[in-house]
Design a protein around this motif. Structure first.
Motif, PDB file in Angstrom:
ATOM      1  N   VAL A 151      75.732  37.610 -57.873  1.00 15.14           N
ATOM      2  CA  VAL A 151      76.812  36.644 -58.082  1.00 15.14           C
ATOM      3  C   VAL A 151      77.526  36.900 -59.406  1.00 15.14           C
ATOM      4  O   VAL A 151      78.164  35.992 -59.948  1.00 15.14           O
ATOM      5  CB  VAL A 151      76.277  35.193 -58.004  1.00 15.14           C
ATOM      6  CG1 VAL A 151      75.798  34.859 -56.617  1.00 15.14           C
ATOM      7  CG2 VAL A 151      75.182  34.961 -59.019  1.00 15.14           C
ATOM      8  N   LEU A 163      81.093  35.777 -59.538  1.00 15.99           N
ATOM      9  CA  LEU A 163      81.317  34.342 -59.730  1.00 15.99           C
ATOM     10  C   LEU A 163      81.147  33.949 -61.193  1.00 15.99           C
ATOM     11  O   LEU A 163      81.872  33.093 -61.701  1.00 15.99           O
ATOM     12  CB  LEU A 163      80.343  33.520 -58.875  1.00 15.99           C
ATOM     13  CG  LEU A 163      80.779  33.172 -57.472  1.00 15.99           C
ATOM     14  CD1 LEU A 163      79.684  32.413 -56.741  1.00 15.99           C
ATOM     15  CD2 LEU A 163      82.056  32.379 -57.452  1.00 15.99           C
ATOM     16  N   ILE A 164      80.202  34.569 -61.857  1.00 13.31           N
ATOM     17  CA  ILE A 164      79.989  34.279 -63.284  1.00 13.31           C
ATOM     18  C   ILE A 164      81.222  34.697 -64.073  1.00 13.31           C
ATOM     19  O   ILE A 164      81.704  33.970 -64.939  1.00 13.31           O
ATOM     20  CB  ILE A 164      78.731  35.000 -63.806  1.00 13.31           C
ATOM     21  CG1 ILE A 164      77.489  34.420 -63.136  1.00 13.31           C
ATOM     22  CG2 ILE A 164      78.618  34.876 -65.314  1.00 13.31           C
ATOM     23  CD1 ILE A 164      76.230  35.196 -63.391  1.00 13.31           C
ATOM     24  N   LEU A 199      78.327  28.894 -52.668  1.00 13.22           N
ATOM     25  CA  LEU A 199      78.011  29.166 -54.065  1.00 13.22           C
ATOM     26  C   LEU A 199      79.205  28.736 -54.900  1.00 13.22           C
ATOM     27  O   LEU A 199      80.303  29.262 -54.723  1.00 13.22           O
ATOM     28  CB  LEU A 199      77.723  30.654 -54.274  1.00 13.22           C
ATOM     29  CG  LEU A 199      76.649  31.261 -53.378  1.00 13.22           C
ATOM     30  CD1 LEU A 199      76.624  32.778 -53.530  1.00 13.22           C
ATOM     31  CD2 LEU A 199      75.298  30.671 -53.678  1.00 13.22           C
ATOM     32  N   SER A 200      79.014  27.768 -55.792  1.00 11.53           N
ATOM     33  CA  SER A 200      80.103  27.235 -56.611  1.00 11.53           C
ATOM     34  C   SER A 200      79.802  27.483 -58.079  1.00 11.53           C
ATOM     35  O   SER A 200      78.721  27.149 -58.566  1.00 11.53           O
ATOM     36  CB  SER A 200      80.246  25.722 -56.390  1.00 11.53           C
ATOM     37  OG  SER A 200      80.391  25.419 -55.032  1.00 11.53           O
ATOM     38  N   ARG A 201      80.777  28.038 -58.778  1.00 12.73           N
ATOM     39  CA  ARG A 201      80.612  28.296 -60.224  1.00 12.73           C
ATOM     40  C   ARG A 201      80.896  27.013 -60.988  1.00 12.73           C
ATOM     41  O   ARG A 201      81.934  26.393 -60.801  1.00 12.73           O
ATOM     42  CB  ARG A 201      81.556  29.416 -60.665  1.00 12.73           C
ATOM     43  CG  ARG A 201      81.544  29.705 -62.164  1.00 12.73           C
ATOM     44  CD  ARG A 201      80.215  30.283 -62.593  1.00 12.73           C
ATOM     45  NE  ARG A 201      80.307  30.900 -63.898  1.00 12.73           N
ATOM     46  CZ  ARG A 201      79.751  30.428 -64.998  1.00 12.73           C
ATOM     47  NH1 ARG A 201      79.060  29.314 -64.965  1.00 12.73           N
ATOM     48  NH2 ARG A 201      79.873  31.063 -66.137  1.00 12.73           N
ATOM     49  N   ILE A 233      75.464  28.351 -61.334  1.00  9.01           N
ATOM     50  CA  ILE A 233      75.897  28.463 -59.938  1.00  9.01           C
ATOM     51  C   ILE A 233      75.210  27.357 -59.130  1.00  9.01           C
ATOM     52  O   ILE A 233      73.981  27.266 -59.116  1.00  9.01           O
ATOM     53  CB  ILE A 233      75.529  29.833 -59.323  1.00  9.01           C
ATOM     54  CG1 ILE A 233      76.122  30.972 -60.139  1.00  9.01           C
ATOM     55  CG2 ILE A 233      75.932  29.907 -57.869  1.00  9.01           C
ATOM     56  CD1 ILE A 233      77.618  31.117 -60.037  1.00  9.01           C
TER      57      ILE A 233
END
Length: 174
Positions: free
Chosen positions: A18, A21-22, A56-58, A63
């Motif tokens: 991920v 996303l980060i 998956l939500s930042r 996360i």
């Protein structure tokens, strides 16, 4: 993918990168769909399958993992000990911290890897805590001889009832 001799694949499929996303910053979302065949989640948890959506939500803390996964489980009936396959639904919602503060169970590694195996293991064990029942009318094992009453009839005599509980037995008799 490496397959074990028992037909289960390793839990590497539950490790997600991920890093994107980060790097994207707070507010970004990634939706994915799981459809994994028989997988060994941990040494004590094997699942027949793992299916369902995962979001998956930042967030600024890390996360947020949310999903509704269907998992297939093979267990022993708690009454008769026959093997039974059934499905459990795991409602996942967990924050994986980034950067990792000390002593958290769910966190992202420095290389941006998110390991779902510990979360799925914990949720599957909780969901399976009630045990499996092969069928609603399972007759279980005979307490005297141990025969499975679903498959054969035994000739054991009913044990004597404690006289103090005889009145309660009358309530059960039609």
């Amino acid at each position: 993918m490496k397959q074990f001799t028992n037909g289960f694949i390793g839990n590497r499929v539950l490790k997600l990168n991920v890093g994107f996303l980060i790097a994207s910053g707070s507010g970004h979302i990634h939706d994915t769909e799981f459809d994994v065949p028989a997988v060994r989640v941990a040494d004590d948890v094997d699942l027949l399958y793992l299916r369902g959506p995962l979001r998956l939500s930042r967030t600024k803390e890390g996360i947020l993992v949310q999903g509704l996964l269907k998992v297939g489980v093979n267990d022993d009936c708690y009454r008769c000990l026959d093997s039974v396959d059934y499905e459990l639904t795991l409602d996942l919602e967990e924050l994986y911290a980034y950067p990792n503060p000390a002593n958290l169970e769910f966190f992202l590694t420095d290389d941006g890897m998110l390991d779902l195996a510990p979360l799925i293991r914990a949720e599957a064990l909780i969901a399976d805590a009630g045990g499996a029942l092969c069928r609603p009318d399972c007759q279980g094992l005979c307490p005297q001889c141990g025969v499975n009453r679903n498959h054969q009839v035994c000739d054991c005599v009913e044990p004597d009832i404690d006289p103090r509980l005889a009145k309660l037995k009358q309530l059960l008799d039609p």
